[in-house]
Design an enzyme around this catalytic site. Structure first.
Site, PDB file in Angstrom:
ATOM      1  N   LEU A 132       0.829  -1.204   0.000  1.00  0.00           N
ATOM      2  CA  LEU A 132       0.000   0.000   0.000  1.00  0.00           C
ATOM      3  C   LEU A 132       0.865   1.256   0.000  1.00  0.00           C
ATOM      4  O   LEU A 132       0.740   2.116  -0.872  1.00  0.00           O
ATOM      5  CB  LEU A 132      -0.939  -0.010   1.209  1.00  0.00           C
ATOM      6  CG  LEU A 132      -1.804   1.238   1.417  1.00  0.00           C
ATOM      7  CD1 LEU A 132      -2.751   1.445   0.237  1.00  0.00           C
ATOM      8  CD2 LEU A 132      -2.574   1.148   2.732  1.00  0.00           C
ATOM      9  N   SER A 139       0.914   7.970   5.352  1.00  0.00           N
ATOM     10  CA  SER A 139      -0.331   8.081   6.114  1.00  0.00           C
ATOM     11  C   SER A 139      -1.517   8.437   5.228  1.00  0.00           C
ATOM     12  O   SER A 139      -2.649   8.017   5.482  1.00  0.00           O
ATOM     13  CB  SER A 139      -0.169   9.133   7.212  1.00  0.00           C
ATOM     14  OG  SER A 139       0.800   8.724   8.165  1.00  0.00           O
ATOM     15  N   SER A 165       7.317  -5.292   3.751  1.00  0.00           N
ATOM     16  CA  SER A 165       7.836  -6.460   4.463  1.00  0.00           C
ATOM     17  C   SER A 165       7.692  -7.703   3.589  1.00  0.00           C
ATOM     18  O   SER A 165       6.636  -7.936   3.002  1.00  0.00           O
ATOM     19  CB  SER A 165       7.075  -6.656   5.772  1.00  0.00           C
ATOM     20  OG  SER A 165       7.330  -5.601   6.673  1.00  0.00           O
ATOM     21  N   ARG A 249      -3.848  -4.003  12.573  1.00  0.00           N
ATOM     22  CA  ARG A 249      -3.561  -3.169  13.749  1.00  0.00           C
ATOM     23  C   ARG A 249      -3.678  -3.964  15.040  1.00  0.00           C
ATOM     24  O   ARG A 249      -2.881  -3.790  15.972  1.00  0.00           O
ATOM     25  CB  ARG A 249      -4.487  -1.951  13.741  1.00  0.00           C
ATOM     26  CG  ARG A 249      -4.087  -0.941  12.688  1.00  0.00           C
ATOM     27  CD  ARG A 249      -5.153   0.081  12.357  1.00  0.00           C
ATOM     28  NE  ARG A 249      -4.642   0.958  11.289  1.00  0.00           N
ATOM     29  CZ  ARG A 249      -5.397   1.751  10.547  1.00  0.00           C
ATOM     30  NH1 ARG A 249      -6.719   1.791  10.724  1.00  0.00           N
ATOM     31  NH2 ARG A 249      -4.839   2.505   9.607  1.00  0.00           N
ATOM     32  N   GLY A 347      23.201  -0.525  32.774  1.00  0.00           N
ATOM     33  CA  GLY A 347      24.103  -0.651  31.631  1.00  0.00           C
ATOM     34  C   GLY A 347      23.988  -1.988  30.921  1.00  0.00           C
ATOM     35  O   GLY A 347      24.211  -2.079  29.707  1.00  0.00           O
ATOM     36  N   GLU A 370       1.324   0.096  10.116  1.00  0.00           N
ATOM     37  CA  GLU A 370      -0.118  -0.190  10.138  1.00  0.00           C
ATOM     38  C   GLU A 370      -0.933   1.063  10.454  1.00  0.00           C
ATOM     39  O   GLU A 370      -2.021   0.996  11.014  1.00  0.00           O
ATOM     40  CB  GLU A 370      -0.455  -1.309  11.149  1.00  0.00           C
ATOM     41  CG  GLU A 370       0.362  -2.571  11.020  1.00  0.00           C
ATOM     42  CD  GLU A 370       0.022  -3.384   9.785  1.00  0.00           C
ATOM     43  OE1 GLU A 370      -0.445  -2.797   8.799  1.00  0.00           O
ATOM     44  OE2 GLU A 370       0.235  -4.606   9.798  1.00  0.00           O
ATOM     45  N   ARG A 382     -11.817  11.921  15.575  1.00  0.00           N
ATOM     46  CA  ARG A 382     -12.876  12.274  14.649  1.00  0.00           C
ATOM     47  C   ARG A 382     -14.130  11.453  14.908  1.00  0.00           C
ATOM     48  O   ARG A 382     -15.259  11.960  14.791  1.00  0.00           O
ATOM     49  CB  ARG A 382     -12.392  12.089  13.213  1.00  0.00           C
ATOM     50  CG  ARG A 382     -11.408  13.151  12.753  1.00  0.00           C
ATOM     51  CD  ARG A 382     -10.783  12.813  11.416  1.00  0.00           C
ATOM     52  NE  ARG A 382      -9.915  13.890  10.950  1.00  0.00           N
ATOM     53  CZ  ARG A 382      -9.118  13.802   9.891  1.00  0.00           C
ATOM     54  NH1 ARG A 382      -9.097  12.685   9.160  1.00  0.00           N
ATOM     55  NH2 ARG A 382      -8.355  14.827   9.541  1.00  0.00           N
TER      56      ARG A 382
END
Length: 387
Positions: A132, A139, A165, A249, A347, A370, A382
């Site tokens: 995608l 975004s 990926s 997600r 450490g 994602e 929203r």
């Protein structure tokens, strides 16, 4: 959302679920945990281990049984992926992406597409990749520019996909490309086989974490695919991509839970063993408070992920919002808990031998992929303001 019915969690008995999770834990303990740091250092992608995961049924966790998959609901899938991620978040994260591709083909493909691709994907003899994101469209996914032009009985795809990926290793790429008008309604989804002429890949990206899975550009230079490789019909690609991301997600949230849980367990063991000023660290009030916060936030995140998965299984109208909430919260908490585990090691946490720094590096990217957590906040905010 897809029209396929969601399986119910109560279709599995409690004993069934316990037995499956025991098998998954055993797989993680024997096949993932002992090798995770070595794979990270060598940037090794363990295809042989993924095939063994396929033998266990982990290549099609949410693919319907009639399509050859396990047919599990999302609510149970997130438990499975958490257990796997406690062994190695990197390999598990790729496994969730592969599962997302298999689910997309099952949910939106036709009989011929399912028959061609699902047997190999479910067995993990073949691997899948989800394409995608683009160099100029992260975004803002509706702004993708990869084109798919109809030529007779085929489409010709041209464009570049970024941060993919499994690129170069997958057998099939689900590619979102523009077939029509600007915006979401002009996007369609295509199944592009790895041997398609004109398909190539950029070099493996040098990353902060996730080193045990390849991440490359996918370059489509006039890639010709038959019209029968269109997934779900023209103009449905954006909706398909977003539906897939709801599950994605939750899965990446579950990966954060598993990785953070492992890191917290190591920290708890360490503070019992480490003495300062004559007393074990576990008796220091500041350490007790830190561990309390880690455990509380991790459990809150787990409950939110499970609730969102139940809403997605039930196809509730607010499922996408709840998935965004769960992804944002669980990935933020996962990174914070792993980072605190590193801090409690002092450490030593910064040394590769302890494994904590690897998990911190791996979980950091979960807040970005994602859908960034800033985008998750937009989705949630929203939705609340529109109510």
């Amino acid at each position: 959302m897809d029209a396929t019915p969601a399986p119910a969690l109560d279709a599995l008995t409690a004993d069934d679920r316990a037995a499956i999770l025991d098998a998954v834990r055993e797989f993680a303990a024997t096949e993932l945990t002992p090798h995770a740091q070595e794979w990270d250092a060598a940037k090794h992608f363990p295809r042989d281990v993924l095939r063994r995961a396929g033998e266990l049924g982990l290549g099609g966790v949410c693919v319907r049984e009639e399509s050859g998959g396990a047919g599990f609901p999302r609510r149970f899938a997130v438990e499975i992926f958490e257990e796997l991620a406690a062994g190695d978040p990197t390999v598990t994260a790729y496994l969730t992406i592969h599962n997302m591709v298999a689910w997309m083909i099952d949910a939106y493909g036709d009989d011929a597409q399912r028959e061609r691709w699902l047997p190999g994907l479910v067995a993990m003899d073949d691997l899948g990749a989800y394409c995608l994101t683009e160099p100029g469209a992260g975004s803002d996914a509706a702004a993708i520019t990869t084109s798919a032009i109809r030529h007779g009985d085929a489409y010709v795809l041209t464009g570049v996909k970024q941060f993919i990926s499994g690129a170069g290793e997958a057998s099939v790429y689900v590619v979102m490309a523009r077939t029509g008008e600007p915006g979401a309604r002009g996007i369609s989804a295509f199944l592009v086989p790895a041997d398609a002429a004109g398909l190539s890949f950029g070099p493996n990206e040098k990353k902060m974490g996730w080193n045990a899975q390849p991440t490359r550009q996918v370059v489509l230079d006039e890639v010709r695919v038959p019209a029968e490789n269109l997934l779900g019909g023209e103009g449905r690609g954006f909706g398909i991509a977003m539906a897939a991301l709801n599950g994605g997600r939750l899965n990446i949230a579950a990966c954060s839970l598993g990785g953070a849980r492992w890191a917290m367990g190591r920290a708890v063991a360490y503070v019992h063993e480490r003495f300062t000023f004559g007393d074990p660290l576990a008796e220091k009030q500041s350490v007790v408070f830190a561990v309390a916060d880690m455990a509380t936030e991790l459990e809150a995140a787990r409950l939110l992920v499970h609730s969102a998965a139940e809403h997605l299984d039930a196809k509730e109208p607010d499922a996408a919002t709840r998935c965004a909430m769960a992804k944002r919260f669980a990935t933020d908490v996962g990174f914070r808990v792993a980072n605190e585990a590193l801090q409690l090691h002092g450490g030593y946490g910064y040394l590769q031998d302890y494994g904590i720094e690897k998990v911190v590096r791996d979980l950091r990217v979960h807040q970005i992929l994602e859908g960034t957590n800033e985008i998750m906040r937009l989705i949630v905010g929203r939705s609340v303001l529109a109510a």
